[in-house]
Design a protein around this motif. Structure first.
Motif, short mmCIF file in Angstrom:
data_model
loop_
_atom_site.label_atom_id
_atom_site.label_comp_id
_atom_site.label_asym_id
_atom_site.label_seq_id
_atom_site.Cartn_x
_atom_site.Cartn_y
_atom_site.Cartn_z
N ALA A 31 40.52 42.78 24.43
CA ALA A 31 39.63 42.97 25.57
C ALA A 31 39.93 41.95 26.67
CB ALA A 31 38.18 42.84 25.12
N LEU A 32 40.21 40.72 26.30
CA LEU A 32 40.55 39.70 27.30
C LEU A 32 41.86 40.03 28.01
CD1 LEU A 32 39.46 36.55 25.28
CD2 LEU A 32 38.58 37.17 27.54
N GLN A 33 42.82 40.55 27.27
CA GLN A 33 44.08 40.97 27.88
C GLN A 33 43.85 42.12 28.85
OE1 GLN A 33 46.18 41.76 24.25
NE2 GLN A 33 46.98 39.67 24.05
N GLU A 34 43.00 43.07 28.44
CA GLU A 34 42.69 44.21 29.30
C GLU A 34 41.92 43.76 30.54
OE1 GLU A 34 40.53 46.75 26.68
OE2 GLU A 34 42.32 47.56 25.71
N LEU A 35 41.02 42.80 30.36
CA LEU A 35 40.26 42.28 31.50
C LEU A 35 41.19 41.57 32.48
CD1 LEU A 35 37.53 41.83 32.86
CD2 LEU A 35 37.23 39.78 31.44
N HIS A 36 42.14 40.83 31.95
CA HIS A 36 43.11 40.13 32.80
C HIS A 36 43.89 41.15 33.64
CE1 HIS A 36 46.55 37.57 33.91
NE2 HIS A 36 45.74 36.54 33.68
N GLU A 37 44.33 42.22 33.00
CA GLU A 37 45.08 43.27 33.72
C GLU A 37 44.20 43.93 34.77
OE1 GLU A 37 46.51 45.97 30.78
OE2 GLU A 37 47.76 44.47 29.77
N LEU A 38 42.95 44.17 34.42
CA LEU A 38 42.02 44.80 35.35
C LEU A 38 41.81 43.93 36.59
CD1 LEU A 38 39.85 47.15 35.72
CD2 LEU A 38 38.21 45.48 34.87
N ILE A 39 41.66 42.63 36.37
CA ILE A 39 41.46 41.70 37.49
C ILE A 39 42.70 41.68 38.38
CG2 ILE A 39 41.12 39.27 38.11
CD1 ILE A 39 39.57 39.01 35.41
N GLU A 40 43.86 41.69 37.77
CA GLU A 40 45.11 41.69 38.54
C GLU A 40 45.21 42.92 39.44
OE1 GLU A 40 48.06 41.32 35.39
OE2 GLU A 40 48.59 39.33 36.15
N GLN A 41 44.71 44.05 38.94
CA GLN A 41 44.86 45.32 39.65
C GLN A 41 43.71 45.62 40.61
OE1 GLN A 41 45.19 48.03 36.35
NE2 GLN A 41 47.08 47.09 35.60
N SER A 42 42.66 44.81 40.58
CA SER A 42 41.47 45.10 41.38
C SER A 42 41.40 44.21 42.62
CB SER A 42 40.20 44.88 40.54
OG SER A 42 40.22 45.67 39.38
N ASP A 43 40.72 44.72 43.64
CA ASP A 43 40.49 43.87 44.81
C ASP A 43 39.19 43.08 44.60
OD1 ASP A 43 38.28 45.53 45.48
OD2 ASP A 43 39.57 46.82 46.70
N VAL A 44 38.98 42.10 45.45
CA VAL A 44 37.84 41.20 45.27
C VAL A 44 36.51 41.95 45.34
CG1 VAL A 44 36.63 39.20 46.23
CG2 VAL A 44 39.12 39.23 46.16
N GLU A 45 36.41 42.91 46.23
CA GLU A 45 35.16 43.66 46.37
C GLU A 45 34.79 44.36 45.07
OE1 GLU A 45 32.78 43.86 48.72
OE2 GLU A 45 33.90 42.17 49.56
N ALA A 46 35.79 44.93 44.41
CA ALA A 46 35.54 45.62 43.14
C ALA A 46 35.13 44.64 42.05
CB ALA A 46 36.79 46.39 42.72
N LEU A 47 35.69 43.44 42.11
CA LEU A 47 35.41 42.44 41.08
C LEU A 47 34.04 41.80 41.23
CD1 LEU A 47 38.88 40.65 40.91
CD2 LEU A 47 37.89 42.17 39.19
N LYS A 48 33.49 41.86 42.43
CA LYS A 48 32.19 41.21 42.67
C LYS A 48 31.09 41.75 41.76
CE LYS A 48 32.78 39.63 47.44
NZ LYS A 48 32.36 39.80 48.85
#
Length: 223
Positions: A31-48
């Protein structure tokens, strides 16, 4: 951890976050690896949308019995801080006590990543480090005091499937990092008069019998 999520958080992200709360180490690592990938692929607005949730996960995972989980947790925080920058500001007081404590993780790779991400975030600037310590002084002292005077191997492992040995090892790691965190905090703020908010807290801590009992602890790094 939340039973339900805001509708603004994508189903994919919700699945990842739910897996972070599982007991199985492999599930959490994935899950942490998947979250890391998700963060890499997302823009800041989506991550907020997930930023308000991250501190609770971080607090839990940063002291996980599995050292690889702790290492990956620091990697995720490092990426979040680098990518979201000022958007992380509202959550600093929740993150900093654990973040600074993680710099003293007994597992060197986790400690190294936590230290590096802190330096990167605050430009390795001694004045900025002192400012952060002062900004979060109440939270830092409360976190360390709770670990050193209230918690035990049992209370730190409530709801977790740990053997007595694993629970004790986790407790010892938390005690070691909390003692080193206090030392670091005092070093950083020694030349300032701006500790009025925590003076009483320090008196309470050093007056506590359990605090001084660590001087006779069987584990050398604690003693």
């Amino acid at each position: 951890m939340p039973d339900s999520f805001d509708a603004a958080i994508s189903p994919q992200t919700q699945i990842i976050l739910r897996k972070l709360s599982k007991k199985d180490p492999m599930t959490k690592k994935k899950a942490l690896q998947e979250l890391h990938e998700l963060i890499e692929q997302s823009d800041v607005e989506a991550l907020k949308n997930i930023l308000p949730l991250w501190p609770k996960y971080y607090l839990n995972l940063a002291s996980d019995p599995e050292h690889n989980v702790r290492e990956l947790t620091q990697t995720v925080l490092q990426l979040l801080m680098a990518k979201c920058k000022k958007a992380m500001a509202p959550y600093l007081k929740l993150l900093v006590p654990v973040w600074l404590g993680s710099r003293f993780d007994t597992y060197a790779p986790a400690a190294s990543i936590a230290s590096q991400s802190f330096r990167d975030t605050f430009a390795g600037n001694a004045n900025r480090t002192r400012e952060v310590c002062l900004h979060c002084q109440v939270e830092i002292l409360e976190y360390a005091t709770r670990n050193l005077t209230f918690h035990t191997a049992a209370t730190l492992s409530i709801g977790k499937s740990l053997t007595p040995e694993e629970a004790e090892q986790k407790y010892q790691r938390v005690v070691i990092s909390s003692l080193k965190l206090l030392s670091f905090f005092l070093e950083q703020t020694a030349q300032t008069e701006e500790l009025s908010q925590v003076k009483e807290g320090f008196v309470t801590l050093v007056s506590h019998q359990k605090f001084w009992s660590f001087a006779k602890h069987k584990v050398p790094p604690i003693k």
